[in-house]
Write an enzyme that holds these catalytic residues in place. Structure first.
Site, PDB file in Angstrom:
ATOM      1  N   THR A  71       0.796  -1.236   0.000  1.00 10.45           N
ATOM      2  CA  THR A  71       0.000   0.000   0.000  1.00 10.45           C
ATOM      3  C   THR A  71       0.829   1.287   0.000  1.00 10.45           C
ATOM      4  O   THR A  71       0.412   2.257  -0.651  1.00 10.45           O
ATOM      5  CB  THR A  71      -1.029   0.022   1.151  1.00 10.45           C
ATOM      6  OG1 THR A  71      -0.362  -0.219   2.386  1.00 10.45           O
ATOM      7  CG2 THR A  71      -2.103  -1.035   0.942  1.00 10.45           C
ATOM      8  N   LEU A  87       2.211   3.789  -8.393  1.00  7.80           N
ATOM      9  CA  LEU A  87       3.505   3.117  -8.515  1.00  7.80           C
ATOM     10  C   LEU A  87       3.400   1.616  -8.268  1.00  7.80           C
ATOM     11  O   LEU A  87       4.043   0.820  -8.968  1.00  7.80           O
ATOM     12  CB  LEU A  87       4.502   3.763  -7.537  1.00  7.80           C
ATOM     13  CG  LEU A  87       5.912   3.192  -7.501  1.00  7.80           C
ATOM     14  CD1 LEU A  87       6.562   3.183  -8.871  1.00  7.80           C
ATOM     15  CD2 LEU A  87       6.777   3.987  -6.517  1.00  7.80           C
ATOM     16  N   ARG A 146       5.338  -7.127 -18.021  1.00  4.34           N
ATOM     17  CA  ARG A 146       5.601  -6.703 -19.394  1.00  4.34           C
ATOM     18  C   ARG A 146       7.086  -6.539 -19.720  1.00  4.34           C
ATOM     19  O   ARG A 146       7.437  -6.413 -20.890  1.00  4.34           O
ATOM     20  CB  ARG A 146       4.824  -5.420 -19.699  1.00  4.34           C
ATOM     21  CG  ARG A 146       3.309  -5.553 -19.567  1.00  4.34           C
ATOM     22  CD  ARG A 146       2.745  -6.719 -20.362  1.00  4.34           C
ATOM     23  NE  ARG A 146       1.274  -6.789 -20.289  1.00  4.34           N
ATOM     24  CZ  ARG A 146       0.552  -7.680 -20.938  1.00  4.34           C
ATOM     25  NH1 ARG A 146       1.117  -8.614 -21.700  1.00  4.34           N
ATOM     26  NH2 ARG A 146      -0.763  -7.691 -20.806  1.00  4.34           N
TER      27      ARG A 146
END
Lengths: 321, 321, 321, 321
Positions: A89, A209, A219
């Site tokens: 978080t 982020l 990716r």
């Protein structure tokens, strides 16, 4: 307001009575803000705005984990601790907005990440962008045999010349047909229906982020398609690294360059650590990993082969070879 | 790169080759950044960071809706158009981070909004905040009869004095028991188990403008509980209004101070607009709204009563009264 | 376990000690489960699985709103109350899984709804689906003039014949080039790069009822593109209506066929309700809605024109005409 | 519709023309549907409805990964492959709805998982549940010294007797004050403000399998608080294991009982695998892990200590000891 024998007052509780604060900023990112970083033949990525930095992660963690962590950890240590233990978080407290230009084919993969905010260029409102990604004669990739979803090496240039020429022919016809429809008054929303997936689109893409790192982990991976990997590398190594260098370092150490072992792999390594190849083999046997063909060679077994790769990477000999 | 007979080139396509850009900023918000705005007896809200402003909404809309909108609309017009027609994605391009201090009871409602990023003060890591919201003798609210979830007026001060005294007694015992547990070495995670819901907690709360407005619409509403409404008002009228004044104005005009009519209500207004009370009554009759008790008075019917409220607000006489 | 003078025990608290329950089911939906409902020339939608029904919404609402609502409302009344007052969480308790076949162009719009779970057919792993949506000679739509993103009427059949023939030519070349690449051993992930957006794709798409209704509200709207509207209508009127008929009815009454008025529009209607056209005109004047061209006619003003539409729909004469 | 030299037609493309399908069901879960599984002193978890099963995961994966995977993998192998490689979307195709009864203190942690659908019992509409979790005299946990957020062992029974008696006293006063407020007509929304966090609440909680596993991974972990861990264990080992046994097995093997090594740890293991302790020590030295106090013993270093734990678990001797 906090009372504690061990803990001094949490900074967040007191510092807000002070004079107005200023927004967190990052000169290294400011210096390239708005600058397009080229990707593929006509694409780019550029950072347009951002919120937070390494220290914003620390600040958020401190409100959760309290002042007590202060003495043992400087910022770097705390960020690394958070990253290592999946305390995700605090990383959500940073946000970045990119402007990207990307072929629709790649965008189709990109947009599957649902946690971002998106405004894409609309070809209902405006004419389609007059640019499509094209392939150089030596960049036609061969279908991988081992991996159904990947590519492996390139076709020869002779084949490539023909393929590139046909690509041009097709893209040219697509463009002609599109222009023709527009000229005849066909609605833009319908005129676009046969544009090739290689057509470039543009979008603002805004993400926190934590979710950006998740996107990058998937990716930047060698299994990801080359095109989106090129975008991910640019975003990661050029933008995120400038923006939050401590977070980026921890991310690389604990998530990108880390290794993970299943319970079965752990057992095998344990045997090898104690120099007991027979026990490792026995374990693999029990897992059904060591089936053999009539000619005595090991059958294909994807999980065993993945394990073998990891053992080699760690410097172990493969016990059943 | 765009080619069009009607449309000039979209600004986003060209302006990125220019010199580095600067982050969007809002002096009116900067001047109160970090300043705690008091809410309830010991709570606050303060803006810690933000990204974007009114112009960022416009910029995002222009990438979607194209350059063509430029000539007909200035920024204000475009923002109002987006708000009126529920084109919500451009509002997601703005983000704000708040530091809030709020009773756990209120936080339980707040946290139900799932689209925000949150770091809450941890009473596992640190001692609980030594403050609980208390009630003045004249602020004890009476259970509403008409509305099962609301309150309606206040109890008299005599009753209030007793209730406030008992509240103090309970909060004091809670605090003693908590301190006692801590002193005896009980784990903080267990020591906190009987803290009253009135205990204050703190959090960083980060959310995009679209989802913040959704939160505010629900929590500024007269149906929301008074405590969370106080926070929502402060966030809306003090922070959002300073941050994105054009968005705030459009939000108030089209979503907060707007009215909505069901298909049935539309039919009734239509009849009244044409001065046909009988037709309106007939319509209400068909809807089953006009059932009567033995004594001839109308039965309670929530939807009819809501409609009556709206008719009065518009200045119509209620046809069936 | 609940103690109350007014409230009988909530059913959810007691009924769970009973014998095993059975899953909620809906015979009307079961009877068409798996059946493809055709959309466009080669697309379909079919329900594959679902969870919950009208009663599941009621059950969820009762746990929130308590047993007290039981006496005043039967299921239908409660569902309508929830819908009218935007109490959306109970509708999230129903879930449906669809299998859809849809042109990529339409899918690009569809996938923007981020709240669904999606598994799309992969043209990295498998060959692209050999089908593209084609346009009949009388279905070429004309660009709308008034609305930059829409279409308005059709081109004549002569033009259509030419356009359809060119569409065939382009789709045929695209298909040839794709087949050629595959035959030459180009990786599927690269071979697909110039497929037209009209190529069909397939996906499993799973979403909760609240978010599905949100999708339908936007995509059944007359502003949505015809193609996705066709899918939305099929999903709404054939599947959701069978699955949760009470929810569907309330949705149509309060959200699809309802009307909404801004604060400005409310003021104007109020004046008209009291038969005061001059006051309505004065109000419009103050809003800057009544600017006139040199020739005395009213200038284009989108918000005024939207208001005029609504006034006519309610049966009012437009005061400034 | 698919044409391919290597690939037979994908099953999803053809099987939808068949007779109506039936919903996926799981007899093992059906047999306990609705049955409350007790957790803590007065809590429970019960499955109320579900959608999908192991086969639904496979079905979704096949639409993505195509028919080609069919020959190499049976269902179990495919599920294990997906889990191992973080192909998470097929697991989102399963959904479960639970009815839970849980202390508010635990619920505060639970609700932080934002991906679920929730309907919680409302203490604005109804009276608070008249039950609070209480602590047996031998269950008072001691604050951990090493881990700021944990507990470690129990206090002695003598201390426990006093603490439990004080807990009863506090809970009784809380209950009296609440009843008193209600009796005097205080609004329920305000009367509840000082309820202890130990008060039970109830909710419907609906979540997809992927996100449920994520929740379970975090909340079954030894770092999670004992109370929520008890709920997570019940959900995992009793419900998910019955519902999707193949997914559960893969989850345990690859995510719960797996081990992960940072890039630094990988280097150290590599040295040890090649029997080179000096190289391992040198590596640790370079990382700054081997700082020593004046008396020569190693300083506390959290990351080194975590690494030591893992080395011991794998059966390696710690080189620097």
């Amino acid at each position: 307001m906090l009372q504690s024998t061990h803990v001094t007052e949490a900074p967040h509780v007191t510092d807000h009575t002070a004079t107005p604060i200023e927004r967190a900023c990052v000169p290294a990112l400011d210096s390239i803000l708005g600058k397009p970083l080229r990707v593929l033949d006509d694409g780019f990525v550029r950072a347009v705005d951002y919120m937070g930095n390494d220290q914003a992660v620390v600040q958020a963690a401190r409100v959760s984990y309290g002042a007590g962590t202060k003495k043992v950890s400087q910022d770097r240590g705390l960020i690394r601790y958070l990253m290592r233990h999946h305390h995700t978080t605090p990383f959500e407290m940073c946000e970045i907005k990119l402007h990207v230009r990307v072929p629709m084919d790649t965008w189709r993969q990109w947009i599957r990440h649902r946690t971002a905010n998106v405004n894409e260029y609309s070809t209902r409102y405006s004419l389609a962008i007059d640019s499509a990604s094209s392939t150089a004669v030596d960049r036609w990739r061969q279908q991988a045999m081992s991996n159904r979803q990947g590519s492996d090496g390139h076709l020869c240039v002779q084949q490539g010349q023909h393929l590139t020429q046909r690509e041009q022919q097709l893209q040219q016809l697509s463009q002609e047909v599109y222009q023709e429809r527009i000229a005849q008054g066909v609605a833009r929303e319908q005129a676009r229906k046969d544009l090739p997936l290689s057509t470039y689109t543009e979008a603002y893409w805004k993400i926190d982020l934590h979710n950006l790192l998740h996107f990058l982990r998937l990716r930047m991976d060698s299994c990801a398609q080359q095109e989106i990997r090129a975008y991910a590398h640019t975003i990661g190594h050029q933008l995120v690294k400038s923006w939050c260098p401590l977070v980026w370092e921890a991310f690389m150490d604990y998530h990108v360059n880390s290794m993970s072992f299943s319970v079965a792999e752990t057992h095998i390594i344990k045997s090898l650590a104690q120099n007991s190849s027979p026990r490792a083999i026995e374990h693999a046997q029990q897992l059904g990993w060591l089936g053999r063909k009539d000619n005595g060679t090991l059958k294909t077994h994807r999980e065993r082969q993945e394990c073998e790769q990891k053992l080699l990477q760690l410097g172990f000999a493969i016990p059943w070879r």
